[in-house]
Design an enzyme around this catalytic site. Structure first.
Site, PDB file in Angstrom:
ATOM      1  N   GLN A 119      -4.278  -1.745   9.606  1.00 37.19           N
ATOM      2  CA  GLN A 119      -4.268  -3.051   8.944  1.00 37.19           C
ATOM      3  C   GLN A 119      -4.905  -4.112   9.841  1.00 37.19           C
ATOM      4  OE1 GLN A 119      -3.417  -3.501   5.775  1.00 37.19           O
ATOM      5  NE2 GLN A 119      -3.792  -5.692   5.816  1.00 37.19           N
TER       6      GLN A 119
ATOM      7  N   LYS B 242       0.841  -1.204   0.000  1.00 35.25           N
ATOM      8  CA  LYS B 242       0.000   0.000   0.000  1.00 35.25           C
ATOM      9  C   LYS B 242       0.876   1.255   0.000  1.00 35.25           C
ATOM     10  CE  LYS B 242      -3.779  -2.463   2.221  1.00 35.25           C
ATOM     11  NZ  LYS B 242      -4.546  -2.782   3.436  1.00 35.25           N
TER      12      LYS B 242
ATOM     13  N   ASP C  11     -10.901   2.600   4.181  1.00 31.72           N
ATOM     14  CA  ASP C  11     -11.225   1.172   4.083  1.00 31.72           C
ATOM     15  C   ASP C  11     -12.731   0.954   3.925  1.00 31.72           C
ATOM     16  OD1 ASP C  11      -9.117  -0.687   4.096  1.00 31.72           O
ATOM     17  OD2 ASP C  11      -8.734  -0.357   6.239  1.00 31.72           O
TER      18      ASP C  11
HETATM   19  N1  GUN Z   1      -6.712  -6.981   5.946  1.00 31.13           N
HETATM   20  C1  GUN Z   1      -7.106  -7.695   4.870  1.00 31.13           C
HETATM   21  N2  GUN Z   1      -7.694  -6.885   3.963  1.00 31.13           N
HETATM   22  C2  GUN Z   1      -7.675  -5.634   4.487  1.00 31.13           C
HETATM   23  C3  GUN Z   1      -8.120  -4.370   4.018  1.00 31.13           C
HETATM   24  O1  GUN Z   1      -8.691  -4.215   2.943  1.00 31.13           O
HETATM   25  N3  GUN Z   1      -7.887  -3.324   4.846  1.00 31.13           N
HETATM   26  C4  GUN Z   1      -7.292  -3.445   6.060  1.00 31.13           C
HETATM   27  N4  GUN Z   1      -7.131  -2.363   6.826  1.00 31.13           N
HETATM   28  N5  GUN Z   1      -6.868  -4.605   6.519  1.00 31.13           N
HETATM   29  C5  GUN Z   1      -7.051  -5.690   5.728  1.00 31.13           C
END
Ligand code: GUN
Length: 298
Positions: free
Chosen positions: A100, A56, A123
């Site tokens: 995350q 990311k 998110d």
């Molecule tokens: N863990 C797995 N997928 C995601 C996501 O799309 N966002 C976040 N913050 N954590 C994740």
């Protein structure tokens, strides 16, 4: 070998989405003097999460978005994490915040998500944003992975209107918001949606009747060849690490679909990796731009 035209190419489609985002970033900078910024918080040392967070942050750099990567030790308390979220909420130079998932067990994830300013919730995990999606809003934040799936379908020329779509899995991150997007009105919706899960009876009866199957059930190679009909479209959201003797690492990545069995019957199918994975990050970047625009009245 599966003919190339059968494959839904997430790498190419995500690259085109990212190119559009990069142009938007450039315009925000040049026309308005605004630099979009995303804060990514990782608590602990989960290896998969470390990979995702790095991807990311790297994509932010590629697109010209400023990224603030905050890595906290696994012993971080709930209060300490809330204090970091609070600081970022108040920082006007930060437009998007994500923590995350999953955090360490002693952290109450729901409370953390609810503490993020809904205007910065890129998110789309906050109840306010989830609710808006369910009620049909499509110009606010959208859930990254489900949104990515709809873009994959749309840009592969696959209409969902009137189709029988089966979503396998009912998670808050994928299954439930996926069903909401497909059920809503509009070009990537208007589907007849069935959500199947671990407690569904005679699950294959549903998948065999499906025009489109979205697999997000978290079980390696769960969807077998005899569970689908000829001409089905299959989108595989799964990412599972399974032991593999021939791989150097001792592991390989497989989806929730038994690809070798299902692909010959499918009209179109996503590979793993190179299908949904790169779309999730591309849509996160788009949400970050939406956040930045809104916070600047654009
Ligand atoms: N863990 C797995 N997928 C995601 C996501 O799309 N966002 C976040 N913050 N954590 C994740």
């Amino acid at each position: 070998m599966i003919p190339e035209e059968k494959l839904i190419d997430g790498k190419t489609i995500s690259a085109s989405v990212n190119a559009e985002t990069a142009m938007e970033v450039a315009e925000l900078k040049e026309k308005h003097g605004i630099e979009p910024a995303l804060a990514v918080i990782l608590v602990g040392e989960d290896p998969a999460s470390q990979v995702y967070v790095s991807r990311k942050a790297k994509m932010c750099v590629e697109l010209g978005i400023r990224s603030e990567k905050i890595v906290l030790p696994k012993e971080t308390t709930q209060e300490e994490l809330l204090a970091v979220v609070d600081r970022l909420n108040k920082d006007a130079s930060i437009h998007g915040i994500l923590v995350q998932s999953p955090p360490p067990k002693h952290i109450d994830e729901k409370a953390i998500v609810e503490a993020i300013d809904p205007e910065k919730d890129v998110d789309c995990f906050h109840a306010q944003n989830v609710g808006r999606v369910l009620m049909g809003e499509r110009d606010g934040f959208l859930p990254c992975t489900p949104w990515g799936v709809t873009v994959l379908l749309e840009r592969s020329g696959i209409s969902t209107a009137g189709k029988n779509v089966v979503v396998l899995g009912r998670s808050n991150i994928v299954g439930k918001p996926m069903a909401a997007l497909l059920l809503g009105k509009g070009v990537t919706g208007d589907a007849t949606v069935t959500v199947c899960h671990s407690r569904t009876k005679d699950l294959a009866d549903y998948t065999r009747r499906a025009d489109i199957i979205i697999a997000a059930i978290g079980k390696p190679e769960f969807l077998k060849g005899d569970m689908v009909s000829e001409g089905v479209v299959v989108v595989d959201v799964g990412i599972n690490r399974v032991p593999c003797e021939t791989a150097k690492t001792g592991f390989k990545l497989v989806g929730d679909v038994a690809f070798d069995e299902v692909a010959p019957k499918a009209a179109k199918i996503t590979p793993v990796p190179g299908g949904v994975g790169p779309m999730t990050i591309a849509m996160l970047m788009k949400n970050t731009i939406r956040a930045c625009r809104r916070q600047n009245g654009l």
